[in-house]
Structures are given as C-alpha cells and as structure tokens.
Design an enzyme around this catalytic site. Structure first.
Site, PDB file in Angstrom:
ATOM      1  N   LYS A 130       0.862  -1.184   0.000  1.00  0.00           N
ATOM      2  CA  LYS A 130       0.000   0.000   0.000  1.00  0.00           C
ATOM      3  C   LYS A 130       0.891   1.223   0.000  1.00  0.00           C
ATOM      4  CE  LYS A 130      -4.247  -1.524   2.089  1.00  0.00           C
ATOM      5  NZ  LYS A 130      -4.552  -1.892   3.455  1.00  0.00           N
ATOM      6  N   HIS A 133      -0.235   7.299   2.193  1.00  0.00           N
ATOM      7  CA  HIS A 133      -1.008   8.490   1.884  1.00  0.00           C
ATOM      8  C   HIS A 133      -0.880   9.463   3.044  1.00  0.00           C
ATOM      9  CE1 HIS A 133      -4.314   7.458   4.537  1.00  0.00           C
ATOM     10  NE2 HIS A 133      -4.318   6.253   4.025  1.00  0.00           N
ATOM     11  N   HIS A 136      -0.709   8.800   6.813  1.00  0.00           N
ATOM     12  CA  HIS A 136       0.424   8.211   7.527  1.00  0.00           C
ATOM     13  C   HIS A 136       1.391   9.246   8.072  1.00  0.00           C
ATOM     14  CE1 HIS A 136      -0.556   4.542   5.099  1.00  0.00           C
ATOM     15  NE2 HIS A 136      -0.454   4.046   6.306  1.00  0.00           N
TER      16      HIS A 136
HETATM   17  N1  ARG Z   1      -0.257  -1.395  10.229  1.00  0.00           N
HETATM   18  C1  ARG Z   1      -1.253  -0.894  11.108  1.00  0.00           C
HETATM   19  C2  ARG Z   1      -2.205   0.037  10.355  1.00  0.00           C
HETATM   20  O1  ARG Z   1      -1.822   0.626   9.374  1.00  0.00           O
HETATM   21  C3  ARG Z   1      -0.665  -0.133  12.269  1.00  0.00           C
HETATM   22  C4  ARG Z   1       0.166  -0.945  13.199  1.00  0.00           C
HETATM   23  C5  ARG Z   1       0.392  -0.261  14.490  1.00  0.00           C
HETATM   24  N2  ARG Z   1       1.242  -0.977  15.383  1.00  0.00           N
HETATM   25  C6  ARG Z   1       0.866  -2.047  16.064  1.00  0.00           C
HETATM   26  N3  ARG Z   1       1.753  -2.637  16.827  1.00  0.00           N
HETATM   27  N4  ARG Z   1      -0.338  -2.538  16.017  1.00  0.00           N
HETATM   28  O2  ARG Z   1      -3.325   0.187  10.782  1.00  0.00           O
END
Ligand code: ARG
Length: 569
Positions: A130, A133, A136
């Site tokens: 992905k 965007h 983030h």
């Molecule tokens: N990849 C996840 C998202 O974009 C965020 C992860 C955050 N960190 C974690 N340890 N859960 O929603």
C-alpha cells in the site's frame, strides 16, 4: 527553573516566615498573575485566598510578606493594596539565563533523567503493498519527534516499524502475480503495480469464485514457509520498502527495526499457551477469546475458528518479544485514534495475564485524522493524495516563493526542500495530537504566523545577525537586556527545558512546536524594537549573546520536531 516557579517558592518561604506553622494549602504558582503593565511588576501575588485562611486583611498580609522577602539577587517585592508585586532583578536574570544556555547551547533543555531506561516506539507501521497516503504523516512524524525528545532526555530509544505484512491478501496478491503479473512491471510500478494486481484479483474472483481458494492456498504456503511463496512475498516487501524509503528519506526518518506482523507469526504460540494455562481463553462461536466484560469491553479475539491468529494475537506476541529483547520501561504505540479499543483490549489482556507493568508501560499515543483542504481522506473521490506527492508539491511551492523572495540565494533547491518538507511537518505537529488536522497550502507555507517557514525564517534572521556581528570580544553588559521584549525572550529560553519535559511526559510534540514558535515570535518582536548592533561594545555583546542563544534553542526545537534549520533562505 521557570521564573514563575521560583517566585512561587519565594512566596511560600515568606508565608512560612511570616506565619510560622500555618499551612494554608494553597498552590501559590497557580495564583501568580502577570500584571498587564510591567511597571506594576513582573508578577503579582493576590493575597485574598490567604486572607481567608489567615482571617486577616489582604493589605496587611501583603505588607508582612514583603517584609519577609529578602532575595535581592532574584527580585524585590512591593505591597500594593492586597497584592504583592514582584519586580525581577532583570539584569541578574538575563545573566543567569544566558550563562546557563551558553554553557552548552546545543544541549540546553536536554537531560539524563532517562539514563538507563529504554523506550520502544512503534510508529509509521505501514502496510505492505500500500502506498503512503497523507494519513500516515502523523504516525510517522509524531513517532519521529518522540524518538528525538526521549533521546534528548537520555532515554535509550528503539524505533520499530511494525509492518502490516501478514494476512490472506498477500496470498491473493501472489496468486494474481503468478497469473497475470510480470517482474518488470512490479519492479517499475512498485506499490501501484501490486495494488493493480490486487484489484484485478477481486475483479476476476467475481467471475470465478474458485480464485478465492487459490488465494488462500498461496497464503497457506507463506505460512508453511514454502520457498517460492516466501520469495515472492519477501520481494513484495522489498519493493514496498523501497518506495517507502523515498518518503522516509525526504522526511529524515529512520528506524532501528522493520519487524512487522509476519515476524511474530511463529511467536504467537507462547502467548496462546500461556493464556490457556492461566485459564483466560474461552470459546465463542468456535473462536478463542479473552473475556473482558468486567472491563466493559468486547472480548479480545485471539484465535479464529480455523485456528489462525489475528492482528491482536500478533500484537500480544510483539509485546512479550519486545519486553524480553529490549527490557523496555515504556512501549509507545503511535497509532490513529480509531485503534483505541484494540490497544485497550490488548493491554488489558497482558495485565490479566499477570503483568502489572502493562498498566503504565504500554501506551497508546493516539492522534486524530488528517484531511486535505477541507476534504476528509476517506470520502475524497478519485485521486488519493499520496505523501510523496504532497512533499514534492510542498518543495515546488517553497522553491517558487524562494525564487521570488531571494533570487540570489545559492542553494535554492536544498533550502526549498528544507522549507517545503518542514512546512508539512510543522503543520502536522502544530496542535495537540488528538485534534484533527486540516491541511491547507496557504496556511502551511505562509512565512508569517504560526508556520514552519516562519520559525525557520527567524532562525536565518538570528544567523544573519551573528554573521554581521562577527567576532564579539567584549564582556556582555546584561543591563542592556532589561527591557520587556528581551525579558520575554529570556523567560522563554529559561523555561524551554520544562517544555521539553512536558512534551515527553505527555507524549505531545506540539509542546515543542509551541515553545519554539513562541520564542521565534518573541525574538522577532525584540528584533523590530531594538537595534542589536548599536551602542557600547558590552551592550552589543549582550544582545548578540541573546541572539545566539535564541538561534541555538530554535535549532534544537526544530530538531526535536523533526525539521531542519537552513542558515539562509
Ligand atoms: N499497520 C497498522 C495500520 O496501518 C498499524 C500498526 C500499528 N502498530 C501495532 N503494533 N499494532 O493500521
């Protein structure tokens, strides 16, 4: 120490001397006022609350307190009606503050209270295949700033990009790649090409539902460590990270680890077994969950009915892995507010497992949403705004402004990058993180007002004064800094260390943004109303030293929020 705190201590001591044994239970600092006109004093203490506690008239109290104060090196106190007016010893304050700052200017505000302690920061945490965007931006920049703030206070920091790299979608992507993809296209198109494959998969699966099973089978192969599946999967990851690193480079952001969800896939057994042993797992519709009804939360799903783990299971595994590996004293999750329930559930499960540290060591550093020129990202039709495009456009716009304002500047491109990217970062870290952000070009790139370019411009102004001043050999005469404008600058310099600590305590980078902006504004006011390089050598030396201190502290402030400080612009 902040002046206000010191004055409050002086009031406290005076009350003890004048009225021994009386404990009025009053927070003196909260009562201290700043008179509208500095002729009435730098601070004023109203004696009305004390008057209630002591059953005595306020003017009487003010007189007795004034008589009990003997700190000429700090201030003098004059009783006026029910008030005690404090006049700072401004010369001493200037000397004291500047000598302290200049003793180690780059380190002003730093500390060692974090020494021996470790903080793990989980931020940015992008998803494979992905594109970045602008949503983030916050997690990336808040995390980066907190990393710098904790480090500045002596903590050992461990930054982790907890990649979203686990889930059936990757099986589908591989399936699509095997059927319709080719290597060059993905190498060239990067994340966009992978997204296109994923979209194609869904289109085809509408016509041919059998594909879903093939996709699942490919994911199973990843899980089982099949070499071909892993090779493609890891390559997808590399391509995504290559795309992402372009953005990280522009933003000046780095990570110690890119350990994502897949890293914990074989580390979830330990958690599941321990939950079982401790009798915390219950069955619900074939799935295994931890009941959290006592905490007024829905159950935390641990294993799906087919026995596979979920996001939360891998987060639990990550917590124990991080505890064992880094022995953290704090683990921060810089993740959007929307995941509030997820983190509350996961943290509570750890606590229920018998680890009381979960309560204060695991922290969800939540933030609000970003919208773009009045449009929320989720409802935006058509073209999604990607972060690298936003940054490129910011740099372009900054370049246009620089071309117009300083056509003769030498390294225009470089400065445009620092200013453009800085403007974006600043607008992201301008307000309390929980507030939603609406990004507008006019606002972000304005050279006046609360913006990144404004603060950077003030920094270049200080640099320019220093260049013009050349080498200053005279001893500073601090009596040149008794005016209100210089005194305000000094007060902001003096309190900067406390601002850094407050930002760390609350995990709020905007406190640094605000402190730095206030300092820039105060210095500009000073600059407009005083001639820095005129007068006796000692006076000039004092004003130049003030400028030098401001220059250093603005640079530190910008660094702590993740911005660069160009010397000319
Ligand atoms: N990849 C996840 C998202 O974009 C965020 C992860 C955050 N960190 C974690 N340890 N859960 O929603």
């Amino acid at each position: 120490m902040e002046m206000k705190t010191l004055i409050a201590q002086i009031v406290d001591a005076a009350v003890r001397t004048a009225y021994p044994g009386v404990d009025a239970g009053i927070n003196y600092e909260a009562l201290l006022e700043v008179p509208p006109d500095s002729k009435l004093g730098d601070f004023a203490f109203p004696c009305f609350k004390l008057s209630k506690a002591l059953r005595m008239g306020p003017p009487m109290i003010a007189q007795k307190l004034a008589a009990a104060i003997d700190r000429p090196e700090v201030c003098t106190a004059q009783p006026v009606n029910g008030y005690l007016n404090f006049f700072l010893n401004r010369g001493n304050f200037a000397k004291d503050t500047l000598q302290k700052v200049m003793a180690a200017p780059e380190r002003w505000g730093s500390g060692n209270e974090g020494e021996g302690k470790t903080v793990v920061l989980d931020y940015s945490s992008i998803n494979i295949a992905k594109r970045f965007h602008i949503g983030h931006l916050s997690t990336t920049m808040i995390g980066n700033s907190l990393c710098r703030i904790y480090g500045f206070l002596g903590w050992h920091t461990v930054s982790v990009n907890h990649l979203g790299d686990w889930g059936t979608q990757f099986g589908k992507m591989i399936c699509a790649y095997k059927k319709w993809g080719n290597k060059e296209e993905v190498e060239k198109g990067g994340v966009d090409a992978m997204t296109a494959l994923y979209v194609r998969f869904h289109e085809e699966a509408e016509k041919n539902p059998e594909l879903e099973n093939e996709g699942r089978a490919w994911f199973k192969k990843i899980e089982d460590g099949d070499p071909e599946a892993l090779e493609i999967f890891n390559w997808f990851k590399d391509v995504t990270l290559k795309d992402a690193s372009r953005v990280y480079d522009k933003l000046g952001v780095q990570f110690d680890y890119y350990t994502g969800e897949s890293f914990y896939h074989d580390k979830t057994d330990r958690v599941v077994n321990e939950l079982k042993e401790k009798g915390l797992l219950t069955e619900s519709d074939g799935a295994q969950v931890v009941d959290l009804s006592d905490d007024n939360m829905p159950p935390c799903l641990i294993l799906k009915s087919d026995g596979t783990t979920i996001y939360a299971t891998r987060d639990l595994a990550a917590i124990f892995y991080r505890k064992d590996t880094f022995h953290f004293d704090k683990c921060l999750y810089v993740v959007a507010y929307q995941q509030d329930l997820h983190f509350r559930q996961v943290f509570r499960v750890v606590e229920k497992m018998g680890y009381p540290w979960a309560k204060d060591q695991l922290v969800h550093v939540a933030f609000g949403m970003v919208s773009y020129e009045g449009q929320s990202l989720s409802t935006r039709k058509g073209h999604v705004l990607y972060l690298d495009e936003l940054l490129d456009r910011a740099v372009e716009k900054a370049l246009a402004i620089i071309e117009e304002k300083s056509p003769n500047l030498e390294n225009k491109e470089e400065v445009a990058r620092q200013v453009g990217v800085g403007a974006v970062i600043y607008s992201d870290l301008q307000n309390s993180r929980i507030k939603d952000i609406d990004f507008w070009w006019d606002r972000a790139l304005n050279f006046d007002g609360d913006t990144g370019p404004y603060v950077q411009y003030t920094y270049t102004r200080c640099c320019s004064v220093m260049r013009k001043a050349g080498e200053v050999t005279a001893q500073p005469d601090y009596n040149a800094l008794l005016d209100d404008e210089a005194q305000l600058v000094l007060r902001l310099l003096a309190r900067f260390p406390e601002d850094v600590r407050a930002a760390c305590r609350t995990n709020e980078p905007f406190m640094i943004t605000r402190a730095t902006t206030d300092l820039a504004k105060a210095y500009n006011k000073y600059y407009y109303e005083h001639r820095i390089l005129d007068g006796e050598p000692g006076e000039i030396a004092a004003r130049v030293q003030l400028t030098d201190a401001v220059r250093q502290v603005i640079k530190t402030g910008l660094y702590l929020i993740g911005m660069e400080a160009p010397e000319r612009m």
